[in-house]
Design an enzyme around this catalytic site. Structure first.
Site, PDB file in Angstrom:
ATOM      1  N   GLU A  45       0.842  -1.206   0.000  1.00  0.00           N
ATOM      2  CA  GLU A  45       0.000   0.000   0.000  1.00  0.00           C
ATOM      3  C   GLU A  45       0.873   1.250   0.000  1.00  0.00           C
ATOM      4  OE1 GLU A  45      -0.063  -2.580   2.014  1.00  0.00           O
ATOM      5  OE2 GLU A  45      -1.879  -2.715   3.190  1.00  0.00           O
ATOM      6  N   CYS A  53      -2.598  -3.741   7.175  1.00  0.00           N
ATOM      7  CA  CYS A  53      -2.232  -4.134   8.547  1.00  0.00           C
ATOM      8  C   CYS A  53      -2.666  -3.053   9.531  1.00  0.00           C
ATOM      9  CB  CYS A  53      -0.731  -4.389   8.644  1.00  0.00           C
ATOM     10  SG  CYS A  53       0.263  -2.891   8.581  1.00  0.00           S
TER      11      CYS A  53
END
Ligand SMILES: NC(=O)c1ccc[n+]([C@@H]2O[C@H](COP(=O)([O-])OP(=O)(O)OC[C@H]3O[C@@H](n4cnc5c(N)ncnc54)[C@H](OP(=O)(O)O)[C@@H]3O)[C@@H](O)[C@H]2O)c1
Length: 329
Positions: free
Chosen positions: A47, A97
């Protein structure tokens, strides 16, 4: 999401013990602004790399190109985003995450940059990192789960195996354009370098007794100066010529066994075998990584297992590297 998957597959195994993950930043029109794939454990997540690429594409602020460290990238993007990301979407193969590990949480970076929409492939089931998607939803971000979920779950297999404390096992094979897998070196130096990188990330190599006798291989990772994994020689014989290089690499064990039970003590296992090993193990092995040379070779073509489904293909130098999956019986 397919673009995110393709980016992630280029790093399959090489990110282990972390998962292979890919991400894409796009605008409302669907134009891709940045693509990222996690490269290795301890480095920025997919990301963050996709956001980094999108930031550079939108601002031409090349200062960000000099930043490799994950925490520094988070800090830079949080400081300089200037609401650039408000109308943008992020597709990511695995839920972002939500914890401080070797890098800061992606969930808080995405929240702070104010992305409009997050499209997620697989849920993160790991106790440590899960919850990023629901957290972002609770902060008002438009979050969609389960996009190309089956494909994203397949990509995640090595990580899922690790979480479930069972080994990820794949069969690696090199073949000529006419399918020959015997008779010495088959593929280019680029492919062999890639295989050495893979060995560097494996903790066990399995090889058949006949290959040890014919090829007398070294089975280390010298081309990338990596570590040599342990070796299991699958054989009905108890003794082999101990003077061959395979037995004389420091800091690794070589086992000889007529069962594969030892595999369960390891987490990332590459099988390097010929026809005999392929026939013996193909009922149990689900993953195949085949390097195909563009050149013909003399000899008999190898018989591949039935039902192989191609998952990913990429060029490695002049060769093609293909990941295949088949359901074990
Ligand atoms: N292109 C590639 O990627 C690649 C990779 C590896 C090898 N090769 C080539 O493949 C050729 C050798 O192929 P291969 O199929 O003859 O040999 P292999 O890959 O070494 O596999 C067969 C060996 O596995 C062992 N084995 C099989 N079933 C077993 C069982 N149930 N229990 C215990 N051991 C068992 C046997 O070892 P024992 O005979 O010692 O009992 C048997 O000789 C060589 O020319 C080599 O260069 C190519």
């Amino acid at each position: 999401m397919q673009k995110a998957l393709d980016a992630a597959w280029t790093r399959q195994v090489l990110t282990f013990p972390n998962p292979a993950v890919g991400a894409v930043v796009s605008n409302i029109e669907g134009d891709v602004l940045g693509i990222g794939a996690h490269k290795k454990a301890g480095t920025p997540h997919a990301e963050v790399l996709a956001l980094k690429a999108a930031y550079e594409a939108l601002t031409h602020d090349s200062r960000i190109n000099d930043i490799e460290d994950a925490a520094q990238l988070h800090t830079f993007l949080k400081k300089h985003h200037n609401n650039l990301f408000h109308k943008l979407s992020l597709h990511v193969t695995l839920e972002p995450c939500h914890h401080f590990g070797k890098t800061p949480p992606c969930s808080s970076l995405i929240e702070e940059l104010g992305l409009k929409r997050i499209v997620i492939g697989s849920y993160d089931e790991s106790e440590r990192a899960k919850g990023g998607g629901t957290y972002l939803q609770s902060k008002g971000v438009d979050v969609l789960f389960g996009c190309l979920k089956k494909k994203c779950d397949l990509l995640l297999t090595p990580f899922t195996c690790k979480e479930q404390k069972r080994p990820f096992v794949f069969f690696k094979l090199a073949v000529s354009s006419n399918g020959v897998a015997t008779g010495g070196i088959i593929t280019s130096l680029d492919s062999r370098l890639m295989v050495h990188h893979l060995r560097d990330h494996c903790d066990l190599l399995v090889i058949g007794g006949n290959t040890v006798r014919i090829d007398k291989p070294i089975l280390d990772a010298r081309l990338c100066k990596g570590k040599a994994p342990d070796v299991l020689i699958y054989s009905k014989q108890k003794t082999f010529d101990q003077t061959i290089p395979l037995f004389n690499i420091p800091n690794r064990s070589v086992m000889i066994a007529d069962t594969l039970d030892k595999i369960n003590d390891y987490s990332m296992v590459m099988v390097e075998g010929g026809q005999g090993l392929l026939d013996t193990l193909s009922c149990e092995i689900e993953w195949y990584l085949i390097f195909e040379s563009p050149h013909e070779k003399e000899g008999e073509a190898i018989r591949l297992p039935e039902g192989l489904q191609k998952i990913f293909s990429q060029k490695v130098g002049e060769d093609t590297m293909n990941w295949y999956y088949k359901h074990a019986r």
